[in-house]
Every structure is written in structure tokens, then in C-alpha cells.
Write a protein that holds these residues in place. Sequence first.
Motif, mmCIF file in Angstrom:
data_model
loop_
_atom_site.group_PDB
_atom_site.id
_atom_site.type_symbol
_atom_site.label_atom_id
_atom_site.label_comp_id
_atom_site.label_asym_id
_atom_site.label_seq_id
_atom_site.Cartn_x
_atom_site.Cartn_y
_atom_site.Cartn_z
ATOM 1 N N LEU A 170 0.834 -1.201 0.000
ATOM 2 C CA LEU A 170 0.000 0.000 0.000
ATOM 3 C C LEU A 170 0.870 1.253 0.000
ATOM 4 C CD1 LEU A 170 -2.708 1.363 0.058
ATOM 5 C CD2 LEU A 170 -2.830 0.961 2.531
ATOM 6 N N GLU A 173 1.987 1.835 -3.503
ATOM 7 C CA GLU A 173 0.903 2.357 -4.341
ATOM 8 C C GLU A 173 0.709 3.849 -4.109
ATOM 9 O OE1 GLU A 173 -2.588 0.072 -3.596
ATOM 10 O OE2 GLU A 173 -1.741 -1.784 -4.401
ATOM 11 N N SER A 181 -6.946 6.075 -1.653
ATOM 12 C CA SER A 181 -7.766 4.947 -1.217
ATOM 13 C C SER A 181 -8.956 5.414 -0.398
ATOM 14 C CB SER A 181 -6.930 3.974 -0.379
ATOM 15 O OG SER A 181 -5.852 3.451 -1.124
ATOM 16 N N GLN A 185 -11.349 0.629 1.710
ATOM 17 C CA GLN A 185 -10.112 -0.013 1.262
ATOM 18 C C GLN A 185 -9.060 -0.015 2.366
ATOM 19 O OE1 GLN A 185 -9.654 2.547 -2.191
ATOM 20 N NE2 GLN A 185 -9.895 0.802 -3.588
ATOM 21 N N ARG A 189 -7.415 -3.315 4.254
ATOM 22 C CA ARG A 189 -5.975 -3.547 4.220
ATOM 23 C C ARG A 189 -5.304 -3.339 5.574
ATOM 24 N NH1 ARG A 189 -4.252 -1.471 -1.791
ATOM 25 N NH2 ARG A 189 -2.390 -2.679 -1.296
#
Length: 273
Positions: A170, A173, A181, A185, A189
Motif C-alpha cells: 500500500l 501504491e 484509497s 479499502q 488492508r
Amino acid sequence: STADGSRRFLLVMSGSIRFERQGHLARVSLSHPGKFNAMSRAMWRELRQVFEAIQADASIRCASVRGEAGHFCAGGDIAEYPDFRFTEAGLRDFHDKDVWGGLQAMLDCDVPIVASIDGNCMGAGVEIACCCDIRIAGASARFGAPIARLGFPMAPREAALVMGQLGALLAREMLLEAAVSSAQQMLTRGFLSRVVADEQVSEEATLSVARIMALAPQSARLNKRTLRALQRRATLDTVDDGDDILRQAYAYADSPEHREGIAAFLEKRQPNF
């Protein structure tokens, strides 16, 4: 101090960190009207002062952190950046002293910290949320660290903190794709404790605070010390002052991309990298 016994650290023109003591609870609010509570240099310094004061007060059993006016924190106050970001010494002073000073004070705090997260939680907001123990967000909250659009990377200690809390995938990303996000989400996560309807964030955080304050305060402080020691052994202590990463971390200060990214944001145009 005020008549009701609360304390506030204020610098209105560049935002403020509001600290109010209510019994055994310390309420901390991020306030920067008109800028979605973006963190100024003064606010980072105040954040450190506030959490050092909380840590020094043995009667405080819990701290809550929130943003004002429907947003947690939209990142850093980019309007300040041209004043100091384009020299390596200025950049290092900002990240290693101002920003990390505030984050370190939160991380060193033995008091449980509950975050109420609304609206934008970007960049600096994600970093501050990473320092909280319980994170409760509204369903419409948004999370990201799109600083690559501004032409600069995340500072090493801050990146270690974020990767340790978000996980490597993450974090990549957010930093490499400038991905944003949703709260759901982030819950899936593992970053958020709970997601509730936007209008219920404050109530849910209050319930969490009440549960913490009903328990033994010594137990909470000792648990935090243990968890902090275990976490640092795995993450933060791998980034120390002797690392080449830290010595070279701010060499990009005067680079064309850095200047272009910040100039484009302030001029409200697309950057030309």
C-alpha cells in the motif's frame, strides 16, 4: 491556559494545534481554516509541544486527535514550501526537526491515542494517523500521499513509519502511483480500526475513548511501551543517522523537478516533469 482549565497552542495565521484538557482526556485538534488543516511548520512544532505536554502529565489517560471543519489533514502547507525547500539544509531542518519532531513526540507518548478521521487524510495526515493507536474513519474519508505530483519523495523516517503501518504494498501504491484509497479499502488492508457513517465518527471515537479510560492507566502505558519497543526493533530503528539514505536524503532540494512540482501546484497548473 483558559478559564475552564484548557490549554491551547495557537498561531492563527499559519494554522494551529488546539489542545484542550477535559478531565483525564486530552483533546487535540488540527486547525488550519481554508486549507483542510494542512500542516504548517508552526503546527508541526506545536504538535511536538502538545504531545510532550501530554506525555509529561501522568493524570491523562487518553488523547484524541481530530481535524476541524470536516477534514482530518490534507497534507503539508505547500504555500510555505518555496521559503525553505530548495536548499538541502532547509529541507533537512524541516523534515528531521519540525516534521519528525512532531511525529516522534506522538510515537513516544505512552497515552493511548484515538484518531477521528473525516474527509481528506493526505500526506502529513496519513503520517499523523500512523502515530495513533486506534483509527476510526468516516465512510467518505480519503487517504493518500500524492507527493510525487509535487516532484519530491517522502523523507526516510516518515517513509519507514508509513510503510510500517500501511504495509509495503500500500505504501508503494501511494508513493509510486499517487493512489488515493477509500476508507473501506484502508479498513480491508488493515490500517483502520473501524469505518462508520460520516456523522457517527465523533460518537464512535467517544465510545473508544470511554473504553480505554475505564481500564487501568498503568496497563495502557506499559502496553504502549512494549508495543513501541517491538515495532521499532522491526522498522524505525533500521533508519539511523549513520545511514547513507539519511545522509543523502535531501540532495534533491535544488533539483528542477522539485522546483517545478511545487511551482505548478502554487500556479494551479499541471507540472511539466
